[in-house]
Design a protein around this motif. Sequence first.
Motif, mmCIF file in Angstrom:
data_model
loop_
_atom_site.group_PDB
_atom_site.id
_atom_site.type_symbol
_atom_site.label_atom_id
_atom_site.label_comp_id
_atom_site.label_asym_id
_atom_site.label_seq_id
_atom_site.Cartn_x
_atom_site.Cartn_y
_atom_site.Cartn_z
ATOM 1 N N THR A 185 -73.389 -4.725 -26.696
ATOM 2 C CA THR A 185 -72.800 -4.007 -25.566
ATOM 3 C C THR A 185 -72.328 -4.979 -24.493
ATOM 4 N N TRP A 186 -73.118 -5.985 -24.241
ATOM 5 C CA TRP A 186 -72.800 -7.005 -23.237
ATOM 6 C C TRP A 186 -71.508 -7.740 -23.587
ATOM 7 N N ASN A 187 -71.192 -7.813 -24.886
ATOM 8 C CA ASN A 187 -69.979 -8.485 -25.354
ATOM 9 C C ASN A 187 -68.828 -7.517 -25.618
ATOM 10 N N SER A 188 -68.957 -6.252 -25.188
ATOM 11 C CA SER A 188 -67.948 -5.228 -25.501
ATOM 12 C C SER A 188 -66.605 -5.533 -24.830
ATOM 13 N N ARG A 189 -65.530 -5.204 -25.535
ATOM 14 C CA ARG A 189 -64.185 -5.303 -24.969
ATOM 15 C C ARG A 189 -63.437 -4.002 -25.243
ATOM 16 N N ILE A 190 -62.737 -3.500 -24.217
ATOM 17 C CA ILE A 190 -62.006 -2.234 -24.314
ATOM 18 C C ILE A 190 -60.520 -2.524 -24.100
ATOM 19 N N SER A 191 -59.674 -1.967 -24.941
ATOM 20 C CA SER A 191 -58.232 -2.247 -24.837
ATOM 21 C C SER A 191 -57.672 -1.658 -23.544
ATOM 22 N N THR A 192 -56.631 -2.291 -23.045
ATOM 23 C CA THR A 192 -55.993 -1.837 -21.807
ATOM 24 C C THR A 192 -55.413 -0.437 -21.956
ATOM 25 N N ALA A 193 -54.853 -0.138 -23.124
ATOM 26 C CA ALA A 193 -54.263 1.188 -23.345
ATOM 27 C C ALA A 193 -55.330 2.273 -23.235
ATOM 28 N N ARG A 194 -56.487 2.061 -23.862
ATOM 29 C CA ARG A 194 -57.574 3.048 -23.784
ATOM 30 C C ARG A 194 -58.061 3.208 -22.348
ATOM 31 N N LEU A 195 -58.195 2.079 -21.643
ATOM 32 C CA LEU A 195 -58.676 2.127 -20.265
ATOM 33 C C LEU A 195 -57.753 2.972 -19.383
ATOM 34 N N ASN A 196 -56.449 2.801 -19.531
ATOM 35 C CA ASN A 196 -55.517 3.501 -18.642
ATOM 36 C C ASN A 196 -55.353 4.965 -19.017
ATOM 37 N N ARG A 197 -55.528 5.311 -20.292
ATOM 38 C CA ARG A 197 -55.570 6.729 -20.651
ATOM 39 C C ARG A 197 -56.800 7.381 -20.034
ATOM 40 N N TRP A 198 -57.915 6.657 -20.099
ATOM 41 C CA TRP A 198 -59.159 7.160 -19.499
ATOM 42 C C TRP A 198 -59.007 7.300 -17.984
ATOM 43 N N LEU A 199 -58.400 6.313 -17.349
ATOM 44 C CA LEU A 199 -58.241 6.331 -15.891
ATOM 45 C C LEU A 199 -57.383 7.521 -15.464
ATOM 46 N N ALA A 200 -56.333 7.791 -16.216
ATOM 47 C CA ALA A 200 -55.472 8.929 -15.877
ATOM 48 C C ALA A 200 -56.249 10.243 -15.947
ATOM 49 N N ASP A 201 -57.096 10.384 -16.967
ATOM 50 C CA ASP A 201 -57.904 11.605 -17.082
ATOM 51 C C ASP A 201 -58.903 11.722 -15.928
ATOM 52 N N GLU A 202 -59.513 10.607 -15.536
ATOM 53 C CA GLU A 202 -60.484 10.632 -14.442
ATOM 54 C C GLU A 202 -59.816 11.007 -13.120
ATOM 55 N N ILE A 203 -58.643 10.448 -12.888
ATOM 56 C CA ILE A 203 -57.927 10.740 -11.637
ATOM 57 C C ILE A 203 -57.516 12.203 -11.600
ATOM 58 N N SER A 204 -57.075 12.722 -12.766
ATOM 59 C CA SER A 204 -56.642 14.115 -12.832
ATOM 60 C C SER A 204 -57.806 15.066 -12.550
ATOM 61 N N ALA A 205 -58.988 14.740 -13.107
ATOM 62 C CA ALA A 205 -60.149 15.619 -12.925
ATOM 63 C C ALA A 205 -60.810 15.428 -11.564
ATOM 64 N N HIS A 206 -60.827 14.176 -11.078
ATOM 65 C CA HIS A 206 -61.495 13.876 -9.801
ATOM 66 C C HIS A 206 -60.635 12.869 -9.027
ATOM 67 N N PRO A 207 -59.642 13.320 -8.293
ATOM 68 C CA PRO A 207 -58.768 12.403 -7.539
ATOM 69 C C PRO A 207 -59.580 11.643 -6.494
ATOM 70 N N PRO A 208 -59.174 10.425 -6.179
ATOM 71 C CA PRO A 208 -59.881 9.672 -5.136
ATOM 72 C C PRO A 208 -59.684 10.329 -3.781
ATOM 73 N N PRO A 209 -60.629 10.149 -2.879
ATOM 74 C CA PRO A 209 -60.485 10.748 -1.545
ATOM 75 C C PRO A 209 -59.340 10.103 -0.765
ATOM 76 N N ALA A 210 -58.949 10.758 0.311
ATOM 77 C CA ALA A 210 -57.870 10.250 1.149
ATOM 78 C C ALA A 210 -58.408 10.016 2.556
ATOM 79 N N PRO A 211 -59.096 8.906 2.787
ATOM 80 C CA PRO A 211 -59.680 8.657 4.106
ATOM 81 C C PRO A 211 -58.604 8.543 5.183
ATOM 82 N N GLY A 212 -58.790 9.270 6.282
ATOM 83 C CA GLY A 212 -57.814 9.235 7.364
ATOM 84 C C GLY A 212 -56.467 9.793 6.971
ATOM 85 N N GLY A 213 -56.445 10.606 5.907
ATOM 86 C CA GLY A 213 -55.189 11.187 5.459
ATOM 87 C C GLY A 213 -54.351 10.253 4.610
ATOM 88 N N ARG A 214 -54.855 9.021 4.350
ATOM 89 C CA ARG A 214 -54.091 8.071 3.519
ATOM 90 C C ARG A 214 -54.433 8.277 2.052
#
Length: 476
Positions: free
Chosen positions: A371-400
């Motif tokens: 596990t310590w030596n695990s590597r994840i492809s960039t394509a998988r990471l960005n598909r995952w990131l898109a799903d996370e943002i869609s389900a839980h968007p980051p907050p907008a502090p100060g309206g930004r």
Amino acid sequence: MTFTLALVGRPNVGKSTLFNRLVGKRLALVDDQPGVTRDLREGDARLGAMRFTVIDTAGLEEATDESLQGRMRRLTERAVDQADICLFIVDARDGVLAADHFFADILRKRAKHVILAANKAEGRAGESGFYDAFSLGLGEPLQLSAEHGEGMEDLYRRLEEIRPEVEREAEEAGLLSAIDNSVDEDGNAAPLPEGRPIQLAVVGRPNAGKSTLINRIIGEDRLLTGPEAGITRDAISVNTTWDGQNYRIFDTAGMRKKAKVQEKLEKLSVSDGLRAVKFAEVVVLLLDVQIPFEQQDLRIADLAEREGRAVVVAVNKWDLETDKSNVAKALRENAARLLPQLKGMPVVWVSAQTGQGLDKLQQAIKDAHATWNSRISTARLNRWLADEISAHPPPAPGGRRIRLRYMTQIKTRPPTFVLFCSIPEALPDSYKRFLVNGLRRDFDLPGTPIRLFLRAGENPYKDKKKRQPNTLDKHK
């Protein structure tokens, strides 16, 4: 390595000082009080163009019973039996004592080759002791000063004289081997070559059973053990093969609360143990089932996480526990609650005394290392990131509004990621923890440290998007 040199002699004759000089590092603890060294410590020595393995041993005592001194002596005698050459060191300032004659007789009977050295021979104070050393009947002694580096050329020449015979003996026995140590003092590891040992540190509070566990793993009483707390003082490394996998295992001194560490020697021992964590790739935190997860245990685990090392918790003395089911459940819950930064880390139940659970411990170590030596492809990471943002968007502090644009893994050991976003300094730590927990959950990274860095930057695919046909332009 072409041969093994064991440094033997009475306590406080300068063995550890010479060991540090030969390996070129302050690996062995050195102090004015006698009997600092208790275990056998190996190091990769260099003397001119010569490379060899040097072993620092406990000071020879005349005790033969089951006392601490008696057990230390048996360990030293084992090193004498296994070494190709023994460097028998006497103190030139003290002169030759009755104990030196006693141990000279032992070396004549047990050692393959013996070199006699009178240490602390600098100046006139050591002259008489140097000449007294001839009376031991082990040939002409060398005049050394381990502290000042005097006499190293004479030691080199004496080793050169003996080395051809030693190499011939070793070659006939098929003993010549090389050890690859690819982790430097800062803990930075090179890519794993074929057959390279996993670097493993066993840490915990005093008397948790660390040395007993390592002896059980390697199948011999290599490390000094006993009922006394705090026997181990140095961080001792042992190379072994465990069910076909090569390991380099560091046994460390028990680490107590800082307020209780008062003696200079114990401070050095704890510092040595902390340094061993930096050498390691996987850290086994050994707990006593009767007093688990005390504050010091948590500090040790937190240190390993901050150093970026994979962590496995081993609960020792499990054979003494009567209510195994309920205790196991409680310990798992406590591990998850008290060490959230290592969520999902493996918890294994073992008995160093009987060997119970060692197969499960080894599997947990292998899994943690993978596990310590695990590597994840960039394509998988960005598909995952898109799903996370869609389900839980980051907050907008100060309206930004914070735009999370792109993620990539920049290194392994431990898994380390960079997230490019519009306003990195405005992203709350709580959202970073949310992303780290998501990485751990969705990419099966239990119990290993995860590093996530934020950077300001554009999406690397931005230019590619600009080259796409613009449908609005067609209608203009």
